[in-house]
Design an enzyme around this catalytic site. Structure first.
Site, PDB file in Angstrom:
ATOM      1  CE  LYS A  95      -0.586  -0.648   4.887  1.00  0.00           C
ATOM      2  NZ  LYS A  95       0.160  -1.966   5.494  1.00  0.00           N
ATOM      3  N   GLY A 124      -6.549  -6.373   1.907  1.00  0.00           N
ATOM      4  CA  GLY A 124      -7.152  -7.827   2.138  1.00  0.00           C
ATOM      5  C   GLY A 124      -7.891  -8.936   1.430  1.00  0.00           C
ATOM      6  N   GLY A 177      -1.586 -10.532  17.778  1.00  0.00           N
ATOM      7  CA  GLY A 177      -1.375 -10.535  16.517  1.00  0.00           C
ATOM      8  C   GLY A 177      -1.214  -9.394  15.596  1.00  0.00           C
ATOM      9  CG  ASP A 191      -3.048   0.722   7.191  1.00  0.00           C
ATOM     10  OD1 ASP A 191      -2.465  -0.318   6.761  1.00  0.00           O
ATOM     11  OD2 ASP A 191      -3.809   0.076   7.342  1.00  0.00           O
ATOM     12  CE  LYS A 195      -4.604  -1.014   4.703  1.00  0.00           C
ATOM     13  NZ  LYS A 195      -5.261  -1.555   6.296  1.00  0.00           N
TER      14      LYS A 195
END
Lengths: 415, 415
Positions: A95, A124, A177, A191, A195
């Site tokens: 990205k 995703g 995680g 982030d 996108k």
């Protein structure tokens, strides 16, 4: 051969028969670039496939498609450019590279007659890029609102459902995680802004720098806001939104309220979703896993298959129309949620409401909770207003001696 | 030039500039087949474009793409075949034709080197066909569950939200234009079965006759079931489902319970949605308008654009892999909702629960409502069981003198 690369390798093992039937040819992994040839890996991959020299890939004339799953801008962008220049198709999940160099790379790919595909770079496993480029090519896209960062959605969901603080929810996300040791890129909205840049290029033909997107993360969202929003029948989500008004494009990444009955409101935990409005199709929503090695690998493999299916010289299906006429606009018109801390005495609500009235800000709802305490929260949801006027009214209200704090201002998306 | 044809014409007027920029060529409507040349139409279309002779279209060598928006099997299937035989690409929204003759027409199109596209035949504006064929080509699809009939979804939503009977909800749907004067095809699930046939062909490569799908409509769903389902935190929806178990494919169209917290449960009124599970991507959901002239026309135009973008001889992107190894299986394994009417006296619940136990049917929840009346409803939700065993247990239970009626049996989709 990181997280997504390993996922891609696994999926190709799982579904090889179907993929090769569909393509009518074999799909062969020729070389894999790694940092360390001797690292123990979770998958059983022949040592002879591994290399530490990128030239073994870029200069091999037998390689048709280069799959870039390194992440980060350098050296990924250099490898992509050199691969395209050698006449190879490129599939990437990167990205940062596509948000920053997308236009330049698309032009280079066009010039060289190869395909550049990046479905996995946004949301995703949700096929939003192909859908915007192909299935929605018949529409003028008017609006996109996305929950496109799984980390922050997980944190907000946990804060809401398990009634825990931002700090504890972040810790839980890190344990699972879902969040990195340094969570800045996710929780501060960087982030999501990357996108949103990619989505805007594809949907509106507009090339925007991620730095030009008005961006607010979720670190300031507190339990109280989530609780009051819920009382008013809203959930709080980190939204990435792009809306066309006449000839301007309004872009935001920010925490916002969505009505609980809207399908976006029930997108929980690590899931992503995109809401799209087209001038013909009306409202669409796409929901799925926005991260993880298999969902992201699935999008990468779909891109590889698409390239395998089409003759490279005939393919113009991923053409992104450039449109530089739209003005980028970060200033909002819309509904807003405002939480204040005020001293609880008669006349306070009247005084504040009168000030809002003077700035022509009409109110949709007001909630005052916890009477008979000295300092109480006061929550407003406005009707559709100009954000600039709200800011001006709040400048005045902030100075009232009975007002202790303007605690939060959040957008309300009454979809 | 019916409902969808008019929609397509309007969208082409609205978005012509974008479409032609994308294709780099003009899109020209050459001829429109109508029944009546002199009918007053809602759109301004040149009389010289209209014809009552299909040969004016099929035999015109300048026409590249034939768009079939007649509906029903005859004469549509004949027109489609003849168009393909003349080397024309075909775009259709016709679910009856594609469900019944899809395989034959796809083969014919392959043989003639033209494209046959039918995105609009399932779920109107939701791009599910292209998504299954292209974006999910990297997955082994394991399950599809759809709300793919807007009429029945509108009726069930109204029954649930406005607390009205099936008959009144149907009347309301007819007034709004969501249901036809003869609503059989929708309310008895025939329409959904056609669409499920098409989805199965595309997702599983399996050619199934719509007649082979186990099908139950919504005419027997009553207020009581909706109310008890809601108490147990479920909504009732008409679902079309296809699930792979090892080497068998289980297909159903039936009213079923979905947990309220699942995104499918909040798909209300005329909206459609498809939930898809792939072995790599995991769970995806697609939501939007399943009918209406603009949403459906949007899908038709997207198909036209896709054809315009690709060189016909190179295009293999819509290849549907045939798979005749899967056994079709209509017998369910799953959770079930059972409503009985019983005489309210001590020991009744024990007696029934014991019988379920003898058939190894374990129970997830039991609700007994309205004590102290003579006849009371008793509602069970089972754990995952074989439907055959449930049927056998109910044969026994039905004969108990305290059991007045087995009122409903509905599938529960605990997604």
């Amino acid at each position: 051969m990181g997280n997504i690369g390993t996922g891609l390798y696994k999926i190709l093992q799982m579904n090889r028969e179907k993929v090769e039937n569909l393509l009518g040819r074999n799909v062969e992994i020729r070389k894999v670039l790694v940092r360390n040839l001797n690292k123990n890996r979770k998958i059983d991959i022949g040592k002879e496939l591994l290399t530490t020299k990128v030239e073994d890939i870029i200069d091999d004339p037998e390689i048709d498609i280069v799959v870039e799953l390194i992440g980060g801008i350098n050296p990924a962008v250099d490898y992509i450019k050199r691969s395209i220049e050698k006449g190879k198709h490129v599939v990437t999940a990167n990205k940062a590279v596509i948000a920053t160099y997308g236009k330049e790379l698309r032009n280079l790919a066009d010039e060289k007659g190869v395909q550049l595909k990046y479905e996995a770079s946004v949301a995703g496993g949700i096929p939003i890029i192909d859908t915007l480029i192909n299935s929605l090519s018949s529409n003028d896209v008017e609006e996109i609102i996305g929950i496109i960062n799984g980390t922050t959605n997980y944190i907000l969901t946990q804060m809401s459902h398990s009634n825990i603080s931002f700090e504890n929810a972040l810790k839980k996300a890190q344990e699972k995680g879902y969040a990195e040791a340094d969570p800045t890129s996710d929780v501060e909205g960087y982030d999501a802004a990357f996108k949103l840049t990619i989505l805007s290029a594809v949907a509106f033909g507009e090339t925007i720098s991620p730095d030009d997107i008005s961006r607010e993360g979720i670190t300031k969202v507190c339990q109280e806001d989530i609780k009051y929003a819920s009382k008013l029948d809203y959930n709080v989500k980190l939204l990435a939104s792009a809306k066309k008004y006449n000839n301007s494009l309004e872009l935001h990444v920010h925490p916002a309220l969505i009505p609980k009955k809207h399908p976006l409101a029930s997108v929980d935990n690590e899931f992503n979703a995109l809401f799209v409005r087209g001038n013909a199709v009306g409202e669409l929503m796409f929901y799925g896993k926005g991260a993880g090695s298999l969902p992201t690998g699935s999008a990468v493999l779909a891109d590889i298959i698409t390239i395998g299916k089409t003759n490279k010289m005939e393919q113009i299906s991923d053409k992104v129309i450039t449109n530089n006429d739209l003005k980028i606009n970060g200033q909002g018109i819309g509904q807003y949620y405002v939480r204040l801390k005020v001293i609880d005495k008669p006349g306070v609500l009247g005084k504040i409401a009168t000030t809002f009235g003077e700035y022509r800000i009409s109110l949709d709802s007001v909630v005052q909770i916890g009477r008979d305490e000295k300092i109480v929260p006061l929550v407003f949801i406005t009707h559709e207003i100009e954000k600039l006027k709200l800011d001006k009214a709040l400048e005045v209200i902030r100075e009232f001696s009975v007002v202790k704090e303007v605690s939060s201002i959040l957008k309300v998306e009454n979809l």
